[in-house]
Design a protein around this motif. Structure first.
Motif, PDB file in Angstrom:
ATOM      1  N   VAL A   5       0.885  -1.125  -0.126  1.00 24.73           N
ATOM      2  CA  VAL A   5       0.065  -0.064  -0.022  1.00 24.73           C
ATOM      3  C   VAL A   5       0.810   1.178   0.059  1.00 24.73           C
ATOM      4  CG1 VAL A   5      -1.888   1.225   1.400  1.00 24.73           C
ATOM      5  CG2 VAL A   5      -2.018  -1.139   1.345  1.00 24.73           C
ATOM      6  N   LYS A   6       0.498   2.130  -1.076  1.00 30.40           N
ATOM      7  CA  LYS A   6       1.361   3.350  -1.129  1.00 30.40           C
ATOM      8  C   LYS A   6       0.821   4.449  -0.420  1.00 30.40           C
ATOM      9  CE  LYS A   6       4.597   1.318  -3.307  1.00 30.40           C
ATOM     10  NZ  LYS A   6       5.927   0.896  -2.733  1.00 30.40           N
ATOM     11  N   ALA A   7      -0.483   4.568  -0.632  1.00 33.23           N
ATOM     12  CA  ALA A   7      -1.306   5.471   0.051  1.00 33.23           C
ATOM     13  C   ALA A   7      -2.997   5.319  -0.075  1.00 33.23           C
ATOM     14  CB  ALA A   7      -1.064   7.198  -0.590  1.00 33.23           C
ATOM     15  N   LEU A   8      -3.800   6.038   0.518  1.00 32.52           N
ATOM     16  CA  LEU A   8      -5.169   5.512   0.410  1.00 32.52           C
ATOM     17  C   LEU A   8      -5.957   6.287  -0.338  1.00 32.52           C
ATOM     18  CD1 LEU A   8      -5.462   4.879   4.520  1.00 32.52           C
ATOM     19  CD2 LEU A   8      -4.416   3.523   2.603  1.00 32.52           C
ATOM     20  N   SER A   9      -5.285   7.365  -0.886  1.00 38.02           N
ATOM     21  CA  SER A   9      -6.243   8.293  -1.620  1.00 38.02           C
ATOM     22  C   SER A   9      -5.555   8.550  -2.970  1.00 38.02           C
ATOM     23  CB  SER A   9      -6.585   9.656  -0.984  1.00 38.02           C
ATOM     24  OG  SER A   9      -5.600  10.366  -0.897  1.00 38.02           O
ATOM     25  N   ALA A  10      -6.324   9.182  -4.047  1.00 40.90           N
ATOM     26  CA  ALA A  10      -5.778   9.275  -5.203  1.00 40.90           C
ATOM     27  C   ALA A  10      -4.727  10.606  -5.091  1.00 40.90           C
ATOM     28  CB  ALA A  10      -6.623   9.843  -6.038  1.00 40.90           C
ATOM     29  N   GLU A  11      -4.881  11.704  -4.362  1.00 46.01           N
ATOM     30  CA  GLU A  11      -4.159  12.630  -4.115  1.00 46.01           C
ATOM     31  C   GLU A  11      -2.885  12.173  -3.436  1.00 46.01           C
ATOM     32  OE1 GLU A  11      -8.202  13.886  -4.542  1.00 46.01           O
ATOM     33  OE2 GLU A  11      -7.248  12.582  -2.983  1.00 46.01           O
ATOM     34  N   GLY A  12      -3.019  11.179  -2.262  1.00 48.70           N
ATOM     35  CA  GLY A  12      -2.128  10.872  -1.529  1.00 48.70           C
ATOM     36  C   GLY A  12      -1.313   9.944  -2.392  1.00 48.70           C
ATOM     37  N   TYR A  13      -1.493   9.042  -3.221  1.00 44.94           N
ATOM     38  CA  TYR A  13      -1.072   8.404  -4.279  1.00 44.94           C
ATOM     39  C   TYR A  13      -0.143   9.034  -4.893  1.00 44.94           C
ATOM     40  CZ  TYR A  13      -0.086   3.773  -6.746  1.00 44.94           C
ATOM     41  OH  TYR A  13       0.564   2.586  -7.432  1.00 44.94           O
ATOM     42  N   SER A  49      -8.197   4.335   8.984  1.00 48.40           N
ATOM     43  CA  SER A  49      -8.475   4.666   7.606  1.00 48.40           C
ATOM     44  C   SER A  49      -7.699   3.311   6.893  1.00 48.40           C
ATOM     45  CB  SER A  49      -7.736   5.681   6.934  1.00 48.40           C
ATOM     46  OG  SER A  49      -8.508   6.865   7.551  1.00 48.40           O
ATOM     47  N   LEU A  50      -6.755   2.738   7.040  1.00 49.20           N
ATOM     48  CA  LEU A  50      -5.954   1.752   6.498  1.00 49.20           C
ATOM     49  C   LEU A  50      -6.870   0.348   6.718  1.00 49.20           C
ATOM     50  CD1 LEU A  50      -3.696   0.558   5.033  1.00 49.20           C
ATOM     51  CD2 LEU A  50      -2.223   0.382   7.157  1.00 49.20           C
ATOM     52  N   GLN A  51      -7.500   0.502   7.906  1.00 52.19           N
ATOM     53  CA  GLN A  51      -8.170  -0.820   8.289  1.00 52.19           C
ATOM     54  C   GLN A  51      -9.475  -0.875   7.326  1.00 52.19           C
ATOM     55  OE1 GLN A  51      -9.413  -0.356  12.374  1.00 52.19           O
ATOM     56  NE2 GLN A  51      -8.025  -1.616  13.218  1.00 52.19           N
ATOM     57  N   GLN A  52      -9.982   0.196   7.334  1.00 52.42           N
ATOM     58  CA  GLN A  52     -11.252   0.172   6.217  1.00 52.42           C
ATOM     59  C   GLN A  52     -10.770  -0.109   4.869  1.00 52.42           C
ATOM     60  OE1 GLN A  52     -14.639   0.197   7.509  1.00 52.42           O
ATOM     61  NE2 GLN A  52     -14.570  -0.080   5.412  1.00 52.42           N
ATOM     62  N   TYR A  53      -9.796   0.682   4.625  1.00 59.88           N
ATOM     63  CA  TYR A  53      -9.281   0.652   2.789  1.00 59.88           C
ATOM     64  C   TYR A  53      -9.021  -0.782   2.566  1.00 59.88           C
ATOM     65  CZ  TYR A  53      -6.240   1.436  -0.890  1.00 59.88           C
ATOM     66  OH  TYR A  53      -5.584   1.546  -2.119  1.00 59.88           O
ATOM     67  N   ILE A  54      -8.428  -1.710   3.520  1.00 58.09           N
ATOM     68  CA  ILE A  54      -8.325  -3.066   3.561  1.00 58.09           C
ATOM     69  C   ILE A  54      -9.333  -3.900   3.450  1.00 58.09           C
ATOM     70  CG2 ILE A  54      -7.083  -5.387   4.343  1.00 58.09           C
ATOM     71  CD1 ILE A  54      -4.682  -3.238   5.500  1.00 58.09           C
ATOM     72  N   LYS A  55     -10.352  -3.703   4.151  1.00 53.60           N
ATOM     73  CA  LYS A  55     -11.649  -4.336   4.199  1.00 53.60           C
ATOM     74  C   LYS A  55     -12.330  -4.137   2.895  1.00 53.60           C
ATOM     75  CE  LYS A  55     -12.705  -4.287   9.265  1.00 53.60           C
ATOM     76  NZ  LYS A  55     -13.408  -3.742  10.377  1.00 53.60           N
ATOM     77  N   THR A 100       6.066   1.499  16.152  1.00 56.10           N
ATOM     78  CA  THR A 100       5.360   0.718  15.101  1.00 56.10           C
ATOM     79  C   THR A 100       5.190  -0.685  15.530  1.00 56.10           C
ATOM     80  OG1 THR A 100       7.276   1.471  13.358  1.00 56.10           O
ATOM     81  CG2 THR A 100       5.993  -0.565  12.741  1.00 56.10           C
ATOM     82  N   ARG A 101       5.547  -1.203  16.318  1.00 52.90           N
ATOM     83  CA  ARG A 101       5.134  -2.401  16.851  1.00 52.90           C
ATOM     84  C   ARG A 101       3.772  -2.294  17.843  1.00 52.90           C
ATOM     85  NH1 ARG A 101      10.630  -4.493  17.067  1.00 52.90           N
ATOM     86  NH2 ARG A 101      11.280  -3.174  18.890  1.00 52.90           N
ATOM     87  N   ARG A 102       3.577  -1.189  18.326  1.00 45.40           N
ATOM     88  CA  ARG A 102       2.432  -0.857  19.261  1.00 45.40           C
ATOM     89  C   ARG A 102       1.221  -0.474  18.191  1.00 45.40           C
ATOM     90  NH1 ARG A 102      -0.894   3.198  20.296  1.00 45.40           N
ATOM     91  NH2 ARG A 102      -0.016   4.602  19.033  1.00 45.40           N
ATOM     92  N   LEU A 103       1.519  -0.079  16.941  1.00 47.86           N
ATOM     93  CA  LEU A 103       0.567   0.263  15.896  1.00 47.86           C
ATOM     94  C   LEU A 103      -0.064  -1.027  15.477  1.00 47.86           C
ATOM     95  CD1 LEU A 103       1.899   3.628  14.337  1.00 47.86           C
ATOM     96  CD2 LEU A 103      -0.009   3.476  15.944  1.00 47.86           C
ATOM     97  N   GLN A 104       1.156  -1.914  15.377  1.00 47.58           N
ATOM     98  CA  GLN A 104       0.763  -3.301  14.664  1.00 47.58           C
ATOM     99  C   GLN A 104      -0.147  -3.996  15.529  1.00 47.58           C
ATOM    100  OE1 GLN A 104       2.315  -4.942  11.882  1.00 47.58           O
ATOM    101  NE2 GLN A 104       0.600  -6.385  12.201  1.00 47.58           N
ATOM    102  N   ALA A 105       0.181  -3.986  17.035  1.00 54.35           N
ATOM    103  CA  ALA A 105      -0.625  -4.694  18.039  1.00 54.35           C
ATOM    104  C   ALA A 105      -1.978  -4.033  18.151  1.00 54.35           C
ATOM    105  CB  ALA A 105       0.168  -4.916  19.302  1.00 54.35           C
ATOM    106  N   THR A 106      -1.913  -2.894  18.164  1.00 52.21           N
ATOM    107  CA  THR A 106      -3.486  -2.233  18.381  1.00 52.21           C
ATOM    108  C   THR A 106      -4.504  -2.430  17.288  1.00 52.21           C
ATOM    109  OG1 THR A 106      -2.067  -0.440  20.042  1.00 52.21           O
ATOM    110  CG2 THR A 106      -4.333   0.065  19.088  1.00 52.21           C
ATOM    111  N   TYR A 107      -3.810  -2.486  16.176  1.00 53.59           N
ATOM    112  CA  TYR A 107      -4.701  -2.161  15.179  1.00 53.59           C
ATOM    113  C   TYR A 107      -4.905  -3.737  14.055  1.00 53.59           C
ATOM    114  CZ  TYR A 107      -5.174   2.861  16.125  1.00 53.59           C
ATOM    115  OH  TYR A 107      -5.401   3.853  16.879  1.00 53.59           O
ATOM    116  N   PHE A 108      -3.907  -4.251  14.042  1.00 53.05           N
ATOM    117  CA  PHE A 108      -3.823  -5.477  13.167  1.00 53.05           C
ATOM    118  C   PHE A 108      -3.609  -6.906  13.682  1.00 53.05           C
ATOM    119  CE2 PHE A 108      -2.928  -1.340  10.976  1.00 53.05           C
ATOM    120  CZ  PHE A 108      -3.857  -1.530  10.191  1.00 53.05           C
ATOM    121  N   ASP A 109      -3.163  -6.815  15.109  1.00 51.58           N
ATOM    122  CA  ASP A 109      -2.953  -8.149  15.638  1.00 51.58           C
ATOM    123  C   ASP A 109      -3.914  -8.533  16.348  1.00 51.58           C
ATOM    124  OD1 ASP A 109      -0.265  -8.412  14.314  1.00 51.58           O
ATOM    125  OD2 ASP A 109       0.720  -7.872  16.252  1.00 51.58           O
ATOM    126  N   ASP A 110      -4.614  -9.902  15.993  1.00 49.30           N
ATOM    127  CA  ASP A 110      -5.772 -10.352  16.765  1.00 49.30           C
ATOM    128  C   ASP A 110      -5.325 -10.767  18.234  1.00 49.30           C
ATOM    129  OD1 ASP A 110      -7.293 -10.192  14.637  1.00 49.30           O
ATOM    130  OD2 ASP A 110      -6.811 -12.022  13.816  1.00 49.30           O
TER     131      ASP A 110
END
Length: 247
Positions: free
Chosen positions: A137-145, A189-195, A237-247
C-alpha cells in the motif's frame, strides 16, 4: 554472468539482484528475485537502484529455474519458495507468467511482491499462477498516491479488482513514515481501506521507515525526498501493529 542465450520466443528477465535465504518475503525460507525497473519513485524507497529499466542483467527462465531447483529442499522443509519483488515485477509480465508456470510444474510456491502496477489485461493470468500476493500500500487516496509515487492510482485499483476476483490470499504491507502514515487516524483508515479493497488479506504488516538505503541515493546522484524525516520508531510501529492489526 546470468546472461543466457535466447530466441525471440523466450522472455528474458531484467534482474537487479537475487538472494536465496530470505525469511521476510513470504512464508518459510525463500529465494527473492529483485526485478529491474519501476515507474514509482516512491518517497521512502530503499531500492532506488531498481528504478531504471535499462539497468540489471538479463536472465532466461531456464537460468532462473536452475538456480531455484538447487534450493528446493530448503523450500520444502521450511514451507518456502520464490518471491518476485522489485522494482515492479508486473512490468515484465511475459517472463513472470512463464516462470510462475514453470514453478507450479516444479512444485515451488510462488509469491508476488507488488504495488500492483503493470498491464491490467495481464493481471488475471499472472494471479492464476500466484500462490500469495504481498501487496504494498502506497497511499489511501488518489491525491496521496500521486504525491507518494508520482503516478495515478487507477492501475493499482485495477490490480485490486483482479486480486479480489482471483480470490488469492494476500499479505498487505504498509511502510509507516513519521508525519505521513503513522497517525491513529491513518491506521483506522487503513483498516477500512483493506476491508473494502483487499478482502482476501490474511494479515497486515507495518514496516518502519528506515534510512538504510540513503547511501544509494548519494551513489546514484539522487536527492532523498525524505531527507529531513527521521526513521520510524520500531517500538511505536510494534504498538500500532498490535493495536490495529494483530488479533
Amino acid at each position: 554472468s546470468g546472461i543466457a542465450s535466447s530466441t525471440p520466443w523466450t522472455p528474458m528477465l531484467k534482474l537487479s539482484n537475487l538472494i536465496t535465504d530470505s525469511i521476510v518475503d513470504g512464508p518459510g525460507i525463500r529465494a527473492t528475485v529483485f526485478c529491474q525497473g519501476c515507474p514509482h519513485h516512491c518517497e521512502g524507497c530503499h531500492n532506488p537502484e531498481t528504478w531504471c529499466a535499462t539497468g540489471g542483467e538479463l536472465y532466461s527462465v531456464d537460468t532462473v529455474i536452475k538456480k531455484l531447483e538447487r534450493f528446493k529442499p530448503y523450500f520444502e522443509r521450511s514451507g518456502g519458495g520464490v518471491t518476485f519483488s522489485g522494482g515492479e515485477p508486473l512490468l515484465q509480465p511475459d517472463f513472470l507468467l512463464e516462470l510462475f508456470s514453470r514453478c507450479k510444474e516444479e512444485g515451488i510456491h510462488t509469491c508476488l511482491d507488488t504495488a500492483g502496477f503493470g498491464d491490467p489485461a495481464r493481471f488475471p493470468a499472472i494471479l492464476e499462477k500466484t500462490d500469495l500476493v504481498l501487496y504494498d500500500v502506497k497511499a489511501l487516496s488518489a491525491e496521496g498516491y500521486l504525491a507518494m509515487t508520482g503516478k495515478g492510482i487507477a492501475v493499482t485499483e485495477a490490480f485490486q479488482d483482479a486480486l479480489r476476483q482471483s480470490g488469492k490470499p494476500a499479505v498487505v504491507r504498509q511502510v509507516v513514515i513519521p508525519g505521513i502514515s503513522d497517525s491513529e487516524e491513518y491506521m483506522l483508515s487503513l483498516q477500512q481501506y483493506i476491508k473494502t479493497n483487499i478482502p482476501t488479506a490474511q494479515r497486515v504488516e507495518l514496516l518502519p521507515y528506515h534510512k538504510a538505503g540513503i547511501h544509494k541515493y548519494t551513489a546514484l546522484g539522487l536527492s532523498d525526498p525524505l531527507c529531513h524525516v527521521p526513521q520510524m520508531d520500531k517500538e511505536e510501529t510494534r504498538r500500532l501493529q498490535a493495536t490495529y492489526f494483530d488479533d
